[in-house]
Design a protein around this motif. Structure first.
Motif, PDB file in Angstrom:
ATOM      1  N   VAL A  32       0.641  -1.147   0.282  1.00 34.25           N
ATOM      2  CA  VAL A  32      -0.026   0.081   0.089  1.00 34.25           C
ATOM      3  C   VAL A  32       0.944   1.152   0.070  1.00 34.25           C
ATOM      4  CG1 VAL A  32      -1.547   1.199   1.316  1.00 34.25           C
ATOM      5  CG2 VAL A  32      -1.927  -1.151   1.098  1.00 34.25           C
ATOM      6  N   GLY A  41      -6.744   2.569  -3.842  1.00 35.00           N
ATOM      7  CA  GLY A  41      -8.100   1.769  -3.820  1.00 35.00           C
ATOM      8  C   GLY A  41      -9.251   2.581  -4.490  1.00 35.00           C
ATOM      9  N   ASP A 168     -12.571   0.646   6.313  1.00 39.15           N
ATOM     10  CA  ASP A 168     -13.275   1.404   5.058  1.00 39.15           C
ATOM     11  C   ASP A 168     -12.724   2.663   4.978  1.00 39.15           C
ATOM     12  OD1 ASP A 168     -14.046  -0.977   4.106  1.00 39.15           O
ATOM     13  OD2 ASP A 168     -16.169  -0.530   4.822  1.00 39.15           O
ATOM     14  N   LYS A 170      -9.906   4.039   5.058  1.00 36.78           N
ATOM     15  CA  LYS A 170      -8.742   4.199   4.201  1.00 36.78           C
ATOM     16  C   LYS A 170      -7.897   5.628   4.753  1.00 36.78           C
ATOM     17  CE  LYS A 170     -10.480   1.524   0.430  1.00 36.78           C
ATOM     18  NZ  LYS A 170     -10.804   1.568  -0.915  1.00 36.78           N
TER      19      LYS A 170
END
Length: 378
Positions: A32, A41, A168, A170
Motif C-alpha cells: 500500500v 483503492g 473502509d 482508508k
C-alpha cells in the motif's frame, strides 16, 4: 467518434498510459502506497465496445473519482463544494500518474482498483486560485483499535462491522493518519478483547510500537437498538486528549451504515481539530513575519521633518489620511500641532524622489520652501 471533452481528457490520460500499463505487471504484489497526494483503492467498473476502450475510460473515471478524496483530505467538505465545478480536463492536468492495484477484464468491460497520484504544485495552485487554505503537515500516525461489544461477546480481531467501518476509511494517508492493526497472529497474541476493554497500558503500547505510531486509541462500539450504535473513543494523542461518547443512527437504516457514520464522525473531528490548530499556527507565523518585516522597515526608515499647513481639523484629517495611504510611507509622528498647521516627522522607506512622486500621485505636493519641507494639497 469521441466528444471534444472526452478527447481532451484522453490526451492527458495517454501521457500516463505507459506508467499505467507497466505497473499492472506488479500491481498485485505492491505494498500500500503512502503519500499525501496519492489516492489508493479507487474502484472502477466501466463498460464499452471492447475491454481496451473500457480500460482507457477507466483511467479518466479513476482520476475524477480520486480528486474529491484528495480535496477533502487537504481541505474540508467546504473545499469540496467550492471545487465541485472542475471539469475532467482540469483534473486531468493535475494528474501525475496512475497504477493498477487489481484488474479484471471481460468482453466490453473493465473492472479495476487503481492508485492515482496528483502533482502537488498543480493542486496547490488550484486551491490558491480559489482562496482555499491547504494543510499539508500530517499529524503523527495514530493506531485505532476497534472493539465490538455485543450480547454474543466482545471481539477485536475477527471480522465485524465496527472493524470494517474503520478499515473502509482508508485513512492511512490522511492529514491525521489512522492505522487499523492487521489482526494477524502477532496482533492476536499481543492483546485480548478483555485487555483492550480494560485499556491495558502495557498491551496497548506493544501494539503502538509494532506499527511505529505515536499514540493508540481504543474505539469501543455496541448495538443501540436495532439499527443504531453507541460508540466511545478515548485516549491520549498528539492532538491532545480524545474523548468521544455518542449514539449514531444512519439514514440508510442499517447498523453497518451507522457504524460507518460513527467512524467517519470520529475521524472528521480529529481532522477538523488538527486543521484548525495548523491554520491558526500558520496565521500566527505569518502575522509575526509581517510584524518583523514592518519593524525592520521602520528601523531602516528615513525621517523627514515636514510642515503641513491646513485651515481646519477636517482638512488636517483628510491630508493625514492621504499621507498614510501613500506607498512607501511608514508612519507619521506629530512634533507640534497648532490651529492652522502641524510639524510632523514623515517616516518613509524609499528614496526622497520616489516619495515626492508617490505623494504627487495622491494629489499632495512636497516642496522645499525657504529651507523647510512643506506638504500641502496640489
Amino acid at each position: 467518434m469521441l466528444s471534444r471533452s472526452f478527447g481532451a481528457v484522453l490526451v492527458a490520460a495517454l501521457t500516463v498510459i505507459t506508467v499505467f500499463l507497466a505497473s499492472s505487471l506488479a500491481g498485485r504484489a505492491a505494498m500500500v502506497e503512502t503519500g499525501l497526494y496519492t489516492v489508493t483503492g479507487v474502484d472502477v467498473d466501466v463498460t464499452d465496445k471492447d475491454a481496451s476502450t473500457a480500460r482507457t475510460k477507466a483511467i479518466i473515471e479513476a482520476q475524477v473519482k480520486a480528486f474529491p478524496i484528495l480535496v477533502e483530505r487537504l481541505g474540508s467538505t467546504s473545499a469540496l463544494e467550492q471545487l465541485a465545478d472542475l471539469t475532467p480536463q482540469q483534473i486531468g492536468r493535475m494528474l501525475r500518474s496512475l497504477s493498477i492495484e487489481e484488474e479484471h477484464s471481460a468482453p466490453g468491460r473493465y473492472i479495476g482498483k487503481l492508485t492515482v497520484r496528483f502533482l502537488p504544485n498543480k493542486v496547490r495552485a488550484i486551491f490558491a486560485e480559489r482562496g482555499l487554505p491547504v494543510v499539508e503537515e500530517q499529524a503523527p500516525p495514530i493506531v485505532v483499535l476497534p472493539v465490538w461489544r455485543s450480547p454474543e461477546g466482545t471481539i477485536v480481531w475477527e471480522e465485524n462491522i465496527w472493524r470494517k467501518a474503520w478499515l473502509d476509511l482508508k485513512a492511512e494517508q490522511a492529514i491525521v493518519p489512522l492505522i487499523v492493526p492487521l489482526g494477524d497472529l502477532q496482533d492476536t497474541q499481543a492483546i485480548t478483547p478483555e485487555e483492550a476493554l480494560a485499556m491495558d497500558p502495557v498491551k496497548l503500547e506493544s501494539i503502538m510500537i509494532r506499527y511505529d505510531a505515536k499514540a493508540i486509541l481504543v474505539a469501543i462500539a455496541e448495538p443501540s437498538g436495532e439499527f443504531a450504535i453507541h460508540a466511545i473513543m478515548s485516549g491520549d494523542s498528539p492532538l491532545g486528549k480524545v474523548a468521544f461518547d455518542e449514539n449514531y443512527q444512519a439514514e440508510e437504516g442499517t447498523i453497518e451504515a451507522s457504524a460507518s457514520m460513527a467512524a467517519r464522525s470520529f475521524h472528521n473531528a480529529l481532522l477538523d481539530h488538527w486543521r484548525s490548530v495548523k491554520l491558526k499556527m500558520a496565521a500566527r507565523a505569518q502575522a509575526e513575519a509581517e510584524a518583523q518585516r514592518a519593524a525592520q522597515a521602520v528601523a531602516s526608515a528615513q525621517a523627514l521633518p515636514v510642515a503641513v499647513p491646513f485651515r481646519n481639523a477636517d482638512e488636517w484629517n483628510s491630508i493625514r489620511q492621504r499621507i498614510l495611504s501613500v506607498d512607501g510611507v511608514l508612519g507619521v509622528d506629530i512634533s507640534t500641532f497648532a490651529r492652522n498647521g502641524a510639524m510632523i516627522k514623515l517616516m518613509f522607506g524609499s528614496s526622497l524622489e520616489d516619495l515626492r512622486n508617490a505623494l504627487y500621485a495622491s494629489n499632495l505636493r512636497l516642496d522645499r520652501i525657504r529651507g523647510t519641507w512643506v506638504l500641502q494639497p496640489r
